[in-house]
Design a protein around this motif. Structure first.
Motif, short mmCIF file in Angstrom:
data_model
loop_
_atom_site.label_atom_id
_atom_site.label_comp_id
_atom_site.label_asym_id
_atom_site.label_seq_id
_atom_site.Cartn_x
_atom_site.Cartn_y
_atom_site.Cartn_z
N UNK A 159 68.36 40.34 -3.57
CA UNK A 159 68.44 41.30 -4.85
C UNK A 159 67.49 40.56 -5.77
N UNK A 160 67.20 41.23 -6.87
CA UNK A 160 66.38 40.80 -8.07
C UNK A 160 67.39 39.64 -8.91
N UNK A 161 67.15 38.52 -8.72
CA UNK A 161 68.21 37.70 -9.09
C UNK A 161 67.31 36.72 -10.10
N UNK A 162 67.84 36.57 -11.38
CA UNK A 162 67.28 35.83 -12.35
C UNK A 162 68.01 34.45 -12.64
N UNK A 163 67.25 33.46 -12.56
CA UNK A 163 67.92 31.99 -12.49
C UNK A 163 67.46 31.53 -14.03
N UNK A 164 68.53 31.49 -14.92
CA UNK A 164 68.27 31.13 -16.30
C UNK A 164 68.65 29.62 -16.50
N UNK A 165 67.85 28.88 -17.03
CA UNK A 165 67.98 27.72 -17.19
C UNK A 165 68.96 27.37 -18.47
N UNK A 166 70.03 26.63 -18.08
CA UNK A 166 71.44 26.18 -18.82
C UNK A 166 70.80 25.93 -20.36
N UNK A 167 69.77 25.24 -20.65
CA UNK A 167 69.22 24.81 -21.89
C UNK A 167 69.04 25.86 -22.80
N UNK A 168 68.94 27.32 -22.01
CA UNK A 168 68.67 28.51 -22.75
C UNK A 168 69.68 29.09 -23.32
N UNK A 169 71.04 28.64 -22.93
CA UNK A 169 72.36 29.07 -23.31
C UNK A 169 73.17 28.06 -24.14
N UNK A 170 72.94 26.70 -24.04
CA UNK A 170 73.59 25.84 -24.52
C UNK A 170 72.96 24.49 -24.67
N UNK A 171 73.23 23.67 -25.78
CA UNK A 171 72.53 22.41 -26.13
C UNK A 171 73.10 21.27 -25.07
N UNK A 172 74.07 21.64 -24.36
CA UNK A 172 74.84 20.52 -23.36
C UNK A 172 74.87 21.10 -22.19
N UNK A 173 74.06 21.40 -21.29
CA UNK A 173 74.07 22.21 -20.16
C UNK A 173 74.77 21.33 -19.01
N UNK A 174 74.68 19.93 -19.08
CA UNK A 174 75.12 19.14 -18.34
C UNK A 174 76.61 18.80 -18.27
#
Length: 189
Positions: A159-174
């Motif tokens: 399917x059309x799957x978008x991979x969104x970098x965690x840094x775009x949704x939080x300052x602490x993705x790790x």
């Protein structure tokens, strides 16, 4: 547009040693953090759990189990079971082993959702279960499970799957997207 939250809590928890959904951090069960991260952005929430743990959740939480024909077939079976349990236009999926997840993160993921599926990636490590799935993906999941394919990313690739970098949704993705697989990982969290 109806949005249903899906909390996947049906894993074996072999490495953790006990059901991860009920492990505690900061005075709350792991599943509590996921439910609270989903509640403000979803019309309804369904927890997909193993049959033997269904009664351990409070009455305030809607709990279902895998469809009989796909029982024990992993996260894809859980997602499909949730889709069959509650009709919606889209499903926001979270695993129960991310006690550092917060509502702002999930709000942002939903805002950035595009295509059929959107999932998180953190520095090239993919988190396919922190995701948003449109209802049209259900038939692909069903076919994959029917064919014995349990791989979430195989379905996403169709399917059309978008991979969104965690840094775009939080300052602490790790930290936010840390899967806690052992009690020691929680202590290091």
């Amino acid at each position: 547009m109806k949005t249903v939250g899906v909390l996947l809590a049906g894993g074996q928890s072999r490495r953790f040693g006990s059901p991860k959904a009920f492990a505690t951090h900061g005075g709350h069960s792991f599943y509590h953090y996921s439910v609270e991260a989903l509640r403000p952005i979803c019309d309804e929430i369904v927890v997909v759990a193993r049959t033997e743990f269904k009664e351990l959740f409070p009455d305030s939480v809607h709990v279902t189990t895998d469809l009989a024909s796909y029982a024990g077939m992993g996260p894809l079976a859980g997602i499909l079971s949730a889709m069959e349990s509650m009709q919606a236009d889209r499903y926001v999926v979270l695993p129960c082993d991310m006690p550092f997840i917060e509502v702002g993160i999930m709000e942002r993921l939903l805002e950035l959702h595009d295509g059929d599926i959107s999932s998180i990636t953190v520095e090239s490590k993919r988190h396919p279960l922190v995701s948003v799935w449109n209802a049209n993906v259900k038939s692909t999941i069903k076919q994959a499970l029917h064919d014995g394919n349990r791989r979430v990313m195989d379905v996403q690739a169709q399917h059309e799957c978008r991979w969104i970098e965690g840094a775009l949704v939080t300052d602490t993705p790790e930290i936010a997207f840390k899967n806690v697989n052992t009690p020691c990982e929680l202590e290091r969290g």
